[in-house]
Design a protein around this motif. Structure first.
Motif, PDB file in Angstrom:
ATOM      1  N   ARG A 258       0.826  -1.214   0.000  1.00 14.78           N
ATOM      2  CA  ARG A 258       0.000   0.000   0.000  1.00 14.78           C
ATOM      3  C   ARG A 258       0.860   1.265   0.000  1.00 14.78           C
ATOM      4  N   THR A 262       1.056   3.827  -3.189  1.00 16.09           N
ATOM      5  CA  THR A 262       0.659   5.216  -2.983  1.00 16.09           C
ATOM      6  C   THR A 262       1.765   6.162  -3.458  1.00 16.09           C
ATOM      7  N   PRO A 270      -8.507  -1.444  -2.175  1.00 16.19           N
ATOM      8  CA  PRO A 270      -8.736  -0.615  -0.978  1.00 16.19           C
ATOM      9  C   PRO A 270      -8.823  -1.405   0.314  1.00 16.19           C
ATOM     10  N   ASP A 273      -6.157  -0.865   2.977  1.00 18.58           N
ATOM     11  CA  ASP A 273      -6.158   0.254   3.912  1.00 18.58           C
ATOM     12  C   ASP A 273      -6.549  -0.178   5.316  1.00 18.58           C
ATOM     13  N   SER A 274      -7.413  -1.179   5.432  1.00 21.03           N
ATOM     14  CA  SER A 274      -7.933  -1.557   6.745  1.00 21.03           C
ATOM     15  C   SER A 274      -7.615  -2.990   7.154  1.00 21.03           C
TER      16      SER A 274
END
Length: 408
Positions: A258, A262, A270, A273-274
Motif C-alpha cells: 500500500r 501510494t 482498498p 487500507d484496513s
C-alpha cells in the motif's frame, strides 16, 4: 520505536544472528544449521536457505560487516554458477547434496522467490553480478511461474517435463510478493509493484471472504480447498487449516504494498487500507495464548479452533515485524506493548544463546524437532530485529540503504 531495553536487545541480536549465520557457508551455497551451528550434511544445500542467507548477508553488508561482503558475493556466484542452477531448464533446483549432486524433487516457486530476493538485496548493496542474477531470476519468473490470467504464481513444476502441478498455494505467492517488492526496490520497474499488488489484492479478497482467516491451499482455478490435508494436519509444508504466522506476515506485506503503490501512483485494492490491522488482531485473538499458554499456536481451522499447538520461532518473529510496521503506519503506540511482550517471551523461550533462536517448541515450551530440526537460517529473526529501525519501504535492504539506520 519500542522501549529502549527492547531496542537494545534487538540491536544486539542483529549482530549475533549474523555471526551465527556465518557458519552456514558451504562450497555450493549455504547449508542448514543444526542446534549448535554446524551444517546438517543430511539436508544438503537448500535453494531457499541459500537465497535467504544471501539476502541476510546483503543486509549485513549494508550495515558495514566486512565478513558479509564476502559471503553475499559467494551466494550470488553460487546461485549463478553453482549446481543449484539447472542449465537444462534455466531454473533453480530446490536442493543439492553438499558435494553438488542434485536431489530429487520438483521445481518450486517458493524457493525461486528467494533467488529474486537475494539478487535484489545484493543489487541494492552494490554486489558484483547481482544484476545478472536478478535478470536471470526475473526471466525465469516470467517463463515458468507467473500466471498472467490469474495474477498469481503457480506453485510447482515437474523438473523434467515442466508440467504444472494443479495445486496452488498462498505461501509461494506471499514470498513472491516480498520478492517482487524487493525487485521494485532495486529497479523501480512498475511491473514488479503492479504484480505484487495484484497478488496481494486477490489474497485480501480471500481473507475477507473467509472471516479474516487466510486460506492456504487452492485448486488450479484458485478455488480455496479448506479441507486440504485434513488427515495430515501437521504436514511441515502444507498443513491443514491456516497458519497464524501468515496472517501476521501478510499484514506487514499489505502495508508495504500500500505504501509503495501510494508513492508510485499505482492502484491497489482498498482492502489494504484496513485489512492489516484486522488480520493482526485476529492473529492475537485466535493465535496468541489460544490454548492457555503464551505464544502463538501454529495453525487454526476455519472456525478459529487450534489445530497445531506447537510454537514456531518464525511466527513470533513475524508478530514482531507486523507490530513494528503497524505501529509506524498507524501511529498507535499500543503496538509497543505487544512488541515488548513478544521480546520477553523470545528471551525466555526461544533464544538459547545470542543469535541462536530455537525453531520449534512443544505445548510446554520445550524445544522439539517435529517439523523443523535445528536452526536452519536467520532470515525471519534478522528482519524482525531490524524492521523497527527502518522506514516503511518496499524492502528491508532499501530501508537500510536510504536511512543508514544500522544498529550500533
Amino acid at each position: 520505536m519500542t522501549t529502549l531495553m527492547t531496542r537494545q536487545a534487538f540491536d544486539a541480536q542483529t549482530w549475533s544472528l549474523l555471526a551465527f549465520g556465518k557458519g552456514s557457508h558451504t562450497e555450493h551455497g549455504f547449508g542448514w544449521l543444526d542446534d549448535v551451528g554446524n551444517i546438517d550434511a543430511e539436508r544438503g544445500v537448500q535453494l531457499w536457505i541459500t537465497g535467504r542467507m544471501t539476502h541476510c548477508f546483503a543486509l549485513g553488508h549494508l550495515m558495514g560487516d566486512p565478513d558479509c561482503t564476502v559471503l553475499v558475493a559467494h551466494g550470488i556466484d553460487r546461485l549463478l554458477d553453482g549446481p543449484l542452477r539447472d542449465t537444462a531448464t534455466a531454473a533453480w533446483l530446490s536442493a543439492v547434496d553438499l558435494d553438488g549432486t542434485p536431489q530429487p524433487g520438483a521445481l518450486l516457486a517458493y524457493d525461486h522467490s528467494f533467488v529474486i530476493l537475494a539478487a535484489a538485496s545484493a543489487l541494492l548493496a552494490g554486489v558484483p553480478r547481482a544484476q545478472e542474477l536478478l535478470d536471470a531470476a526475473l526471466e525465469t519468473l516470467e517463463r515458468l511461474w507467473w500466471d498472467e490470467e490469474a495474477g498469481m504464481v503457480v506453485d510447482s513444476r515437474d523438473r523434467n517435463s515442466l508440467a504444472v502441478d494443479p495445486y496452488r498455494g498462498a505461501n509461494a505467492n506471499m514470498h513472491m510478493v516480498e520478492a517482487l517488492l524487493a525487485a521494485y526496490s532495486a529497479t523501480r520497474e512498475p511491473l514488479h509493484l503492479r504484480r505484487a499488488a495484484r497478488i496481494t489484492g486477490r489474497i485480501a479478497q480471500e481473507v475477507v471472504t473467509h472471516s479474516f482467516r487466510l486460506p492456504e491451499h487452492f485448486d488450479a482455478s484458485w478455488n480455496a480447498v479448506l479441507n486440504y490435508n485434513r488427515d495430515r494436519p501437521t504436514d511441515a509444508v502444507r498443513p491443514y487449516g491456516s497458519k497464524v504466522g501468515h496472517w501476521l506476515e501478510w499484514a506487514r506485506l499489505m502495508v508495504q504494498v500500500r505504501v509503495a503503490c501510494t508513492a508510485a501512483g499505482i492502484g491497489y485494492d482498498p482492502l489494504l487500507d484496513s485489512l492489516p490491522t484486522g488480520m493482526y488482531r485476529k492473529a492475537l485473538q485466535e493465535g496468541w495464548g489460544a490454548d492457555g499458554e503464551q505464544g502463538f499456536v501454529y495453525t487454526v481451522d476455519f472456525s478459529g479452533h487450534t489445530v497445531v499447538h506447537e510454537r514456531m520461532s518464525w511466527v513470533l518473529c513475524e508478530g514482531i515485524s507486523a507490530a513494528e510496521t503497524l505501529r509506524q503506519i498507524t501511529g498507535d503506540n499500543s503496538y509497543e506493548h505487544d512488541i515488548d511482550i513478544y521480546a520477553a517471551w523470545a528471551r525466555e523461550h526461544l533464544i538459547e544463546d545470542p543469535g541462536q533462536w530455537r525453531g520449534e517448541l512443544d505445548t510446554d515450551d520445550r524445544p522439539i524437532s517435529a517439523k523443523w530440526s535445528g536452526k536452519p537460517d536467520i532470515y525471519h529473526a534478522l528482519q524482525a530485529m531490524l524492521i523497527g529501525r527502518l522506514p516503511i519501504t518496499p524492502s528491508v535492504a532499501e530501508g537500510l540503504l536510504t536511512s543508514g539506520a544500522a544498529p550500533a
